[in-house]
Design an enzyme around this catalytic site. Structure first.
Site, PDB file in Angstrom:
ATOM      1  N   GLU A  54       0.809  -1.219   0.000  1.00  0.00           N
ATOM      2  CA  GLU A  54       0.000   0.000   0.000  1.00  0.00           C
ATOM      3  C   GLU A  54       0.841   1.267   0.000  1.00  0.00           C
ATOM      4  O   GLU A  54       0.512   2.235  -0.670  1.00  0.00           O
ATOM      5  CB  GLU A  54      -0.948  -0.015   1.208  1.00  0.00           C
ATOM      6  CG  GLU A  54      -2.126   0.937   1.090  1.00  0.00           C
ATOM      7  CD  GLU A  54      -1.791   2.379   1.409  1.00  0.00           C
ATOM      8  OE1 GLU A  54      -2.478   3.282   0.874  1.00  0.00           O
ATOM      9  OE2 GLU A  54      -0.854   2.609   2.185  1.00  0.00           O
ATOM     10  N   ASP A  55       1.936   1.275   0.742  1.00  0.00           N
ATOM     11  CA  ASP A  55       2.801   2.453   0.734  1.00  0.00           C
ATOM     12  C   ASP A  55       4.256   2.011   0.692  1.00  0.00           C
ATOM     13  O   ASP A  55       4.625   0.963   1.252  1.00  0.00           O
ATOM     14  CB  ASP A  55       2.550   3.337   1.951  1.00  0.00           C
ATOM     15  CG  ASP A  55       2.971   4.787   1.714  1.00  0.00           C
ATOM     16  OD1 ASP A  55       3.430   5.101   0.596  1.00  0.00           O
ATOM     17  OD2 ASP A  55       2.840   5.610   2.625  1.00  0.00           O
ATOM     18  N   HIS A 134      -3.981   0.762  12.119  1.00  0.00           N
ATOM     19  CA  HIS A 134      -5.417   0.671  12.407  1.00  0.00           C
ATOM     20  C   HIS A 134      -5.738  -0.631  13.125  1.00  0.00           C
ATOM     21  O   HIS A 134      -6.443  -1.498  12.578  1.00  0.00           O
ATOM     22  CB  HIS A 134      -6.226   0.766  11.117  1.00  0.00           C
ATOM     23  CG  HIS A 134      -6.012   2.007  10.333  1.00  0.00           C
ATOM     24  ND1 HIS A 134      -6.418   3.247  10.766  1.00  0.00           N
ATOM     25  CD2 HIS A 134      -5.408   2.205   9.121  1.00  0.00           C
ATOM     26  CE1 HIS A 134      -6.087   4.157   9.869  1.00  0.00           C
ATOM     27  NE2 HIS A 134      -5.473   3.555   8.871  1.00  0.00           N
ATOM     28  N   ASN A 224      -5.781  12.334   1.368  1.00  0.00           N
ATOM     29  CA  ASN A 224      -5.162  11.017   1.309  1.00  0.00           C
ATOM     30  C   ASN A 224      -3.649  11.144   1.460  1.00  0.00           C
ATOM     31  O   ASN A 224      -3.159  11.435   2.528  1.00  0.00           O
ATOM     32  CB  ASN A 224      -5.556  10.322   0.004  1.00  0.00           C
ATOM     33  CG  ASN A 224      -5.306   8.830   0.019  1.00  0.00           C
ATOM     34  OD1 ASN A 224      -4.189   8.375   0.238  1.00  0.00           O
ATOM     35  ND2 ASN A 224      -6.349   8.047  -0.211  1.00  0.00           N
ATOM     36  N   ASP A 269      -3.612   8.418  -4.873  1.00  0.00           N
ATOM     37  CA  ASP A 269      -3.454   7.894  -3.524  1.00  0.00           C
ATOM     38  C   ASP A 269      -2.202   8.514  -2.886  1.00  0.00           C
ATOM     39  O   ASP A 269      -2.178   9.698  -2.589  1.00  0.00           O
ATOM     40  CB  ASP A 269      -3.363   6.363  -3.596  1.00  0.00           C
ATOM     41  CG  ASP A 269      -3.789   5.677  -2.317  1.00  0.00           C
ATOM     42  OD1 ASP A 269      -3.385   6.136  -1.242  1.00  0.00           O
ATOM     43  OD2 ASP A 269      -4.510   4.660  -2.386  1.00  0.00           O
ATOM     44  N   ASN A 270      -1.161   7.739  -2.678  1.00  0.00           N
ATOM     45  CA  ASN A 270       0.044   8.251  -2.032  1.00  0.00           C
ATOM     46  C   ASN A 270       0.884   9.108  -2.978  1.00  0.00           C
ATOM     47  O   ASN A 270       0.847   8.936  -4.196  1.00  0.00           O
ATOM     48  CB  ASN A 270       0.885   7.085  -1.511  1.00  0.00           C
ATOM     49  CG  ASN A 270       0.184   6.344  -0.395  1.00  0.00           C
ATOM     50  OD1 ASN A 270      -0.206   6.935   0.601  1.00  0.00           O
ATOM     51  ND2 ASN A 270       0.002   5.039  -0.555  1.00  0.00           N
TER      52      ASN A 270
END
Length: 356
Positions: A54-55, A134, A224, A269-270
């Site tokens: 994701e990142d 999270h 974001n 997104d990122n």
């Protein structure tokens, strides 16, 4: 009779309002957008990252730090265990992601990493990893020290605050100091559903330090990705539903002043910043419907957008990669290094290509 008519009018107005908002949401989420193929040369899918990347952030020595296994409400996920952090040596002859061991004293079982950022201490060159986490749907920030020799990260601190209620991404600016995006205005899950219909620019960027925590910007439909310019004078924020990158100047009191909004035409997104050129590269979602309502027969596509000369009067926005989902699905980050591009995804594969 009068009350019945009044009730009918209220219902009609409410229905019209909801209908308009649904249409507006579909427009902002690019529900009808289709994307063609625009591949980069010599692309290689990386093995070992089966539940997304994701990142990604890359150290100057070519070590890429990767978060994987994100489980987030409203997004597809195929992870069957806790999230992980990987390291990938981009200078190695054979690219092989290595899982970083997390030292004792940290709850690995509930680890659910999202956005990440690296901070290097100028005094002793120690490297610190900031991770949005999270656990059980909560929102908090973890600070680790990266120990390269041991392929590990040592947990130092967990940061929680009422203003950090829905953190998406983070950029570290000090040993315990950072800017973070909240991608929702409301903390309550039920109110978040209402928030989607209202479509108001309420989402925030938070400045956090041990001495002060405050909202420094609140003009985003859905804040974001976030990153900082090489000279540390500007913060860049991806406003997903506005299809734009917001350029924010850092003030003396750490507040952010909007300088410009650069349209990108996609759900970016990122954000990663090329330290040599200052170019911005974003992993983007070309179609929000395909991303949210995942269908393996028609998977969400991927797109990488680059912005050159972002502080000029006419920034250059270009598409450097596009795929219909057959090669890599749901791209979320694109990080340049030494003429190469590492493309990560929310729940799918990671791709390493030559960058034109």
């Amino acid at each position: 009779m009068g009350r019945l008519i009044a009730f009918g009018v209220i219902v009609a107005v409410l229905s019209a309002f909801i209908g308009y908002r649904i249409i507006e949401l579909q427009r902002r989420a690019l529900f009808n957008r289709e994307i063609g193929q625009n591949h980069l040369p010599n692309c290689e899918l990386l093995k070992g990252l089966e539940y997304g990347s994701e990142d990604i952030t890359i150290l100057p020595n070519g070590l890429a730090i990767i978060s994987t296994g994100l489980v987030y409400p409203g997004m597809p996920s195929f992870s069957d265990g806790p999230g992980k952090i990987f390291m990938l040596d981009l200078e190695a002859e054979k690219l092989k992601p290595v899982e970083l061991r997390i030292g004792r004293g940290f709850d690995i079982g509930s680890f659910n990493p999202h956005g990440i950022s690296i901070y290097t201490d100028e005094k002793d060159q120690s490297v610190y990893l900031f991770v949005v986490n999270h656990p059980e749907g909560k929102s908090q920030v973890e600070i680790f020290q990266f120990v390269q020799e041991e392929n590990s990260i040592m947990h130092l601190k967990t940061i929680r605050h009422e203003l950090l209620h829905s953190v998406n991404d983070i950029v570290a600016v000090g040993l315990e100091t950072f800017y973070a995006t909240n991608d929702h205005f409301f903390a309550n899950p039920l109110l978040r559903q209402l928030e989607i219909l209202l479509l108001q620019p309420w989402c925030t960027v938070i400045y956090y330090s041990p001495k002060e925590v405050k909202v420094v910007a609140d003009i985003f439909y859905s804040a974001n990705g976030i990153n900082i310019s090489p000279d540390n004078k500007y913060v860049y924020v991806s406003d997903v539903l506005d299809h734009a990158i917001k350029v924010m100047e850092i003030q003396e009191n750490k507040a952010l002043h909007l300088v410009k909004s650069v349209p990108v035409g996609s759900l970016c997104d990122n954000i990663e910043v090329d330290g040599d050129t200052g170019d911005l590269l974003m992993g983007c979602h070309p179609n929000g419907a395909k991303f949210i309502m995942y269908n393996p027969e028609d998977p969400p596509g991927s797109e990488v957008i680059r912005i050159q000369n972002i502080h000029s009067e006419k920034p250059i926005v270009s598409q450097v990669f596009a795929d219909n989902g057959s090669l890599v699905s749901a791209s979320s980050v694109a990080t340049p290094y030494n003429g190469k591009l590492l493309i990560g995804s929310v729940f799918h594969k990671a791709l390493f290509c030559d960058l034109k």
